[in-house]
Design an enzyme around this catalytic site. Structure first.
Site, short mmCIF file in Angstrom:
data_model
loop_
_atom_site.label_atom_id
_atom_site.label_comp_id
_atom_site.label_asym_id
_atom_site.label_seq_id
_atom_site.Cartn_x
_atom_site.Cartn_y
_atom_site.Cartn_z
N LYS A 57 28.67 45.43 42.53
CA LYS A 57 29.88 45.26 43.35
C LYS A 57 30.61 46.59 43.51
O LYS A 57 30.92 47.00 44.62
CB LYS A 57 30.84 44.26 42.71
CG LYS A 57 30.19 43.10 42.01
CD LYS A 57 29.70 42.03 42.93
CE LYS A 57 28.92 40.99 42.13
NZ LYS A 57 28.52 39.85 42.88
N ASP A 99 31.45 39.51 30.14
CA ASP A 99 30.82 39.66 31.45
C ASP A 99 31.75 40.51 32.31
O ASP A 99 32.86 40.09 32.67
CB ASP A 99 30.58 38.28 32.08
CG ASP A 99 29.78 38.37 33.37
OD1 ASP A 99 29.70 39.48 33.95
OD2 ASP A 99 29.25 37.34 33.82
N TRP A 116 31.00 30.94 36.26
CA TRP A 116 29.93 31.27 37.21
C TRP A 116 28.73 30.39 36.86
O TRP A 116 28.30 30.36 35.70
CB TRP A 116 29.60 32.75 37.04
CG TRP A 116 28.53 33.29 37.92
CD1 TRP A 116 28.44 33.17 39.28
CD2 TRP A 116 27.41 34.08 37.51
NE1 TRP A 116 27.34 33.85 39.74
CE2 TRP A 116 26.67 34.41 38.67
CE3 TRP A 116 26.95 34.55 36.29
CZ2 TRP A 116 25.52 35.18 38.64
CZ3 TRP A 116 25.80 35.31 36.25
CH2 TRP A 116 25.09 35.62 37.42
C1 LMR Z 1 28.53 35.50 42.96
O1 LMR Z 1 29.06 34.88 42.05
O2 LMR Z 1 28.60 35.13 44.14
C2 LMR Z 1 27.81 36.78 42.68
O3 LMR Z 1 27.92 37.10 41.33
C3 LMR Z 1 26.40 36.78 43.16
C4 LMR Z 1 25.52 35.91 42.33
O4 LMR Z 1 24.50 36.42 41.84
O5 LMR Z 1 25.82 34.72 42.16
#
Ligand code: LMR
Length: 400
Positions: A246, A211, A130
């Site tokens: 979520k 996470d 991420w």
């Molecule tokens: C995502 O990865 O789309 C979500 O976790 C929202 C975000 O804050 O990025």
């Protein structure tokens, strides 16, 4: 002051939503940000959340500050869900939990805490991860490195590479692991693989920072916490960032939590004292509404059952969209085996679509995906599925 300063680039995920909102194409589809949508394309408030909010409205007697670490009942409810009711860490007080503003807030609090006591440590993230992991830990002052995770050729986990990299990480370094529903790939570890990762942390002394933003979106709330349970049972220092954005749909309420699990209760009390100083100097104390709402649900057996059912419905719909996409792409004559999409877990799929294809889809068809080809399956509906599949087929013809 700002005259000679260049603007910062838009956020790779939330910036996409801003762009999407401005798009006037009536067929536009947002497969970007990780937000659940129902089959009508709406992000609903869960029925059970509505009920709990009613209770909260009638029973709440004050809007005075919460404690720095949040409502203690929230901390207990989070621990039960995240660590499991039978976890000795809950009973022995070797786990402490603070209410943080969302999973992002929890990661930030954890990053600042670790920076105080492990200033020389490196932070290791999966490749890919991420995007905000890099931002959060980078801004906290850490050097960031990555460990192998995803193999773009097999569209699967590169477990050998992952273990080779994890086993070479120095003691005291910090490793961010997605406990389920890996973001962005949707590719998860099985139980044996997790056992091996836990052994690696134990023998090499690196610090796991888990996470856990998607509990319940993989196989179920209990099934999804397997990795957390294994790490916690090992007795090592563990941090867990969790979120109700979520699984309770409480996105804008910022109901997240950081749980720090220590070898014993004395260490946990020390950790809590420092967590409080980190929070006090960041945002003082957390917002109340979302956390109190979640606590009402988690503490009431009937509401809890209703929540599990609503969560299962979200999970099942996403699974249906996975199968629909695989079938839809085949029906549109897209060549290649896309069955990996059905094996992935959670909201996301790393579709294997190139950045050129992603750009083309955004510009020509108003179909929005995150760079790197991450798709939020929950953005698909039975109404837009055909449009999306045909658009992907055209994109692959045009620039694939
Ligand atoms: C995502 O990865 O789309 C979500 O976790 C929202 C975000 O804050 O990025």
């Amino acid at each position: 002051m700002w005259k000679n300063i260049q603007p910062a680039p838009p956020d790779s995920i939330l910036g996409l939503t801003e762009q999407f909102k401005k798009d006037e194409n009536p067929r536009k589809v947002n497969l970007g940000v990780g937000v659940y949508k129902d089959n009508s394309g709406n992000t609903p408030i869960l029925e059970v959340v509505k009920k709990a909010e009613q209770t909260l409205l009638t029973s709440q007697a004050t809007k005075s500050y919460l404690p720095i670490s949040g409502d203690p009942a929230y901390g207990r409810a989070v621990q039960k869900l995240v660590l499991g009711e039978d976890s000795d860490a809950c009973r022995s007080s070797r786990a402490v939990t603070v209410h943080a503003p969302g999973g992002t807030g929890a990661l930030k609090v954890g990053a600042d805490l670790l920076k105080k006591f492990k200033p020389q440590s490196r932070v290791w993230v999966s490749s890919p991860t991420w995007a905000n992991h890099n931002g959060i830990f980078g801004n906290a002052g850490f050097e960031i490195d990555s460990y192998g995770y995803y193999n773009p050729r097999s569209k699967d986990l590169d477990f050998d590479r992952m273990m080779k990299d994890l086993n070479a990480i120095s003691a005291g370094d910090i490793v961010i692991l997605h406990t389920c529903c890996h973001n962005p790939s949707g590719v998860d570890l099985d139980r044996d693989q997790w056992n091996e990762v836990v052994r690696s942390a134990d023998s090499h002394g690196w610090i796991p920072f888990l996470d856990f933003a998607y509990q319940g979106f993989g196989d179920g709330v209990e099934e999804d916490r397997y990795a957390v349970e294994r790490f916690v049972a090992s007795g090592m220092d563990v941090l867990v960032a969790s979120s109700f954005s979520k699984n309770f749909g409480l996105y804008n309420e910022r109901a997240g939590a950081l749980t720090v699990i220590c070898p014993g209760a004395e260490e946990a009390a020390v950790a809590m004292s420092h967590l409080k100083t980190v929070i006090r100097t960041n945002y003082s104390n957390p917002p109340a509404h979302g956390g109190l709402t979640a606590t009402i649900i988690l503490d009431d057996p009937e509401l809890y059952r209703q929540w599990l059912a609503e969560l299962a419905a979200m999970r099942d719909r996403i699974r249906e969209m996975r199968s629909g996409l695989v079938k839809g792409l085949a029906n549109c004559g897209v060549e290649g085996d896309f069955s990996f999409i059905e094996r992935q877990r959670g909201m996301f799929s790393f579709s294997g679509l190139s950045d050129e294809v992603v750009q083309w889809l955004r510009a020509e068809k108003a179909v929005y995906m995150v760079g790197g080809g991450r798709i939020n399956l929950a953005g698909l509906t039975t109404d837009n599925m055909d449009y999306v599949c045909r658009s992907i087929a055209e994109a692959l013809q045009a620039v694939g």
